[in-house]
Design a protein around this motif. Structure first.
Motif, mmCIF file in Angstrom:
data_model
loop_
_atom_site.group_PDB
_atom_site.id
_atom_site.type_symbol
_atom_site.label_atom_id
_atom_site.label_comp_id
_atom_site.label_asym_id
_atom_site.label_seq_id
_atom_site.Cartn_x
_atom_site.Cartn_y
_atom_site.Cartn_z
ATOM 1 N N GLU A 62 -47.622 10.440 18.972
ATOM 2 C CA GLU A 62 -47.529 11.527 19.636
ATOM 3 C C GLU A 62 -46.363 11.888 20.380
ATOM 4 N N THR A 63 -45.728 10.627 20.786
ATOM 5 C CA THR A 63 -44.462 10.772 21.927
ATOM 6 C C THR A 63 -43.054 9.937 21.059
ATOM 7 N N LEU A 64 -42.036 10.327 21.274
ATOM 8 C CA LEU A 64 -40.675 10.084 20.832
ATOM 9 C C LEU A 64 -39.867 9.727 22.005
ATOM 10 N N LYS A 65 -39.600 8.448 22.166
ATOM 11 C CA LYS A 65 -38.675 7.866 23.363
ATOM 12 C C LYS A 65 -37.274 7.527 22.865
ATOM 13 N N ALA A 66 -36.367 7.843 23.343
ATOM 14 C CA ALA A 66 -35.024 7.341 23.145
ATOM 15 C C ALA A 66 -34.268 6.972 24.425
ATOM 16 N N SER A 67 -33.615 5.872 24.472
ATOM 17 C CA SER A 67 -33.036 5.308 25.617
ATOM 18 C C SER A 67 -31.609 4.575 25.149
ATOM 19 N N TYR A 68 -30.969 4.353 26.157
ATOM 20 C CA TYR A 68 -29.444 4.003 26.229
ATOM 21 C C TYR A 68 -28.911 3.331 27.443
ATOM 22 N N VAL A 69 -28.392 2.238 27.573
ATOM 23 C CA VAL A 69 -27.947 1.622 28.728
ATOM 24 C C VAL A 69 -26.426 1.304 28.334
ATOM 25 N N HIS A 70 -25.691 1.530 29.100
ATOM 26 C CA HIS A 70 -24.202 1.100 29.144
ATOM 27 C C HIS A 70 -23.881 0.347 30.297
ATOM 28 N N VAL A 71 -23.227 -0.813 30.133
ATOM 29 C CA VAL A 71 -22.729 -1.719 31.249
ATOM 30 C C VAL A 71 -21.157 -1.414 31.495
ATOM 31 N N VAL A 72 -21.099 -0.623 32.502
ATOM 32 C CA VAL A 72 -19.742 -0.135 32.740
ATOM 33 C C VAL A 72 -18.721 -1.319 33.325
ATOM 34 N N ASN A 73 -19.099 -1.963 34.129
ATOM 35 C CA ASN A 73 -18.409 -3.070 34.708
ATOM 36 C C ASN A 73 -19.252 -4.229 35.050
ATOM 37 N N PRO A 74 -19.365 -5.383 34.257
ATOM 38 C CA PRO A 74 -20.160 -6.454 34.372
ATOM 39 C C PRO A 74 -20.023 -7.320 35.613
ATOM 40 N N SER A 102 -38.463 15.715 28.459
ATOM 41 C CA SER A 102 -38.264 15.131 29.692
ATOM 42 C C SER A 102 -37.303 14.204 29.680
ATOM 43 N N PHE A 103 -36.467 13.935 30.635
ATOM 44 C CA PHE A 103 -35.429 12.943 30.792
ATOM 45 C C PHE A 103 -35.290 12.377 32.034
ATOM 46 N N THR A 104 -34.781 11.370 32.142
ATOM 47 C CA THR A 104 -34.452 10.534 33.301
ATOM 48 C C THR A 104 -33.143 9.902 33.085
ATOM 49 N N ILE A 105 -32.132 9.625 34.109
ATOM 50 C CA ILE A 105 -30.925 9.271 34.082
ATOM 51 C C ILE A 105 -30.764 8.445 35.409
ATOM 52 N N GLY A 106 -30.196 7.265 35.494
ATOM 53 C CA GLY A 106 -29.869 6.365 36.534
ATOM 54 C C GLY A 106 -28.499 5.705 36.351
ATOM 55 N N GLY A 107 -28.478 5.009 37.556
ATOM 56 C CA GLY A 107 -27.316 3.842 37.550
ATOM 57 C C GLY A 107 -27.336 2.736 38.358
ATOM 58 N N CYS A 108 -26.810 1.776 38.714
ATOM 59 C CA CYS A 108 -26.799 0.704 39.471
ATOM 60 C C CYS A 108 -25.468 0.367 39.769
ATOM 61 N N LYS A 161 -25.495 -4.567 21.930
ATOM 62 C CA LYS A 161 -24.327 -5.156 21.991
ATOM 63 C C LYS A 161 -24.039 -5.765 23.281
ATOM 64 N N HIS A 162 -23.080 -6.478 23.714
ATOM 65 C CA HIS A 162 -22.688 -7.012 24.892
ATOM 66 C C HIS A 162 -22.581 -6.145 25.947
ATOM 67 N N ASP A 163 -22.206 -4.879 25.679
ATOM 68 C CA ASP A 163 -22.177 -3.672 26.875
ATOM 69 C C ASP A 163 -22.884 -2.810 26.654
ATOM 70 N N PHE A 164 -23.839 -2.560 25.705
ATOM 71 C CA PHE A 164 -24.714 -1.345 25.654
ATOM 72 C C PHE A 164 -25.965 -1.658 24.705
ATOM 73 N N SER A 165 -26.964 -1.108 24.865
ATOM 74 C CA SER A 165 -28.287 -1.393 24.111
ATOM 75 C C SER A 165 -28.789 0.017 23.813
ATOM 76 N N ALA A 166 -29.386 0.370 22.743
ATOM 77 C CA ALA A 166 -29.951 1.663 22.484
ATOM 78 C C ALA A 166 -31.418 1.548 21.826
ATOM 79 N N ALA A 167 -32.398 2.392 22.180
ATOM 80 C CA ALA A 167 -33.559 2.164 21.531
ATOM 81 C C ALA A 167 -34.539 3.493 21.107
ATOM 82 N N LEU A 168 -35.127 3.450 19.876
ATOM 83 C CA LEU A 168 -35.831 4.625 19.661
ATOM 84 C C LEU A 168 -37.303 3.883 19.438
ATOM 85 N N ILE A 169 -38.285 4.657 19.956
ATOM 86 C CA ILE A 169 -39.576 4.264 19.940
ATOM 87 C C ILE A 169 -40.452 5.533 19.689
ATOM 88 N N LEU A 170 -41.475 5.244 18.722
ATOM 89 C CA LEU A 170 -42.435 6.174 18.407
ATOM 90 C C LEU A 170 -43.909 5.741 18.866
#
Length: 269
Positions: free
Chosen positions: A167-179, A199-205, A153-162
């Motif tokens: 053997e590995t399942l990855k789930a990711s999410y990005v949200h644009v708080v203020n463009p 395992s997980f990783t979180i981040g921001g910019c 969407k214009h302010d977020f994206s999500a993905a699920l990858i096998l």
């Protein structure tokens, strides 16, 4: 976008990159990285003429890699041929087809027993599905098979990858708080079925101003990283990165500095 926010531009060594582009389609790039007592680097050039592009790169180990790409030889088709010297088995032919809501990419190694690769994706701007497979004809075995789904969407994206052959399942999410301020947050969770571990990783910019951006990230092992990037002249950046690992308190924090310069060739004359 998750990869850009969580990994792009993080560097814990000393790195310098010089990229130039002339008006006649010739581009030059030189990269050097100092890792402890080891220095590695490469010089690459790119020339564009009409529908054809030629890329050549030479590294400090005297390896030479070259790629010749032809766009729109047939409508929607891009063809590329690549090889490396002195690796005589590195020749590869790739063909990519783009059309509306679908894309197909195929590759074949130019050897008597080649590795075959095929990737395909279908969807729209909001929803996309994709899969890729690799097959080694020498061993008659699959080298990879992955699949994924993404929602944007214009302010977020999500993905699920096998990945990793299931053997590995990855789930990711990005949200644009203020463009306007470039503020965004991202998270990635990885589950490895063969090891029964997560395992997980979180981040921001966030953009402090139009020329300065700050990024942070934190993972499940406790590692914390921060990055500050400043565009000190058009398309030229200086980036400072630092990382702290609480599980390795005897070692100093890792700090890296990267300088990326992108003048035009006429500015160097």
């Amino acid at each position: 976008m998750v990869k850009d926010l969580l990994t792009k531009d993080y560097n814990f060594d000393q790195k310098i990159t010089l990229t130039t582009l002339s008006d006649n389609g010739l581009g030059l790039a030189a990269t050097g990285v100092n890792i402890g007592q080891l220095f590695i680097g490469d010089i690459s050039t790119q020339y564009k003429s009409g529908k054809a592009t030629v890329d050549v790169k030479v590294d400090t180990n005297s390896n030479v890699s070259s790629t010749v790409t032809v766009n729109e030889l047939v409508a929607g088709v891009k063809t590329s041929f690549s090889f490396k010297i002195p690796d005589q088995k590195s020749g590869k032919l790739d063909v990519q087809y783009l059309h509306g809501h679908a894309a197909i990419n195929s590759g074949i190694g130019l050897t008597p027993t080649p590795v075959l690769e095929l990737a395909a994706a279908v969807g729209s701007k909001e929803l996309a599905l994709g899969a890729e497979v690799g097959f080694d004809s020498a061993s008659a075995s699959f080298t990879k098979y992955n699949a994924g789904i993404g929602f944007n969407k214009h302010d977020f994206s999500a993905a699920l990858i096998l990945a990793d052959k299931g053997e590995t399942l990855k789930a990711s999410y990005v949200h644009v708080v203020n463009p306007i301020t470039g503020t965004a947050v991202a998270a990635e969770i990885i589950h490895r079925f063969n090891k029964y571990e997560n395992s997980f990783t979180i981040g921001g910019c966030h953009s402090l101003n139009p020329l300065t951006t700050v990024k942070t990230r934190f993972n499940n092992s406790g590692k914390a990283s921060i990055l500050c990037q400043h565009e000190w002249r058009p398309k030229s950046f200086i980036t400072l990165s630092a990382e702290y690992d609480p599980k390795n308190i005897s070692a100093p924090s890792r700090v890296g500095l990267a300088l990326a310069l992108k003048p035009r060739l006429n500015e160097l004359s």
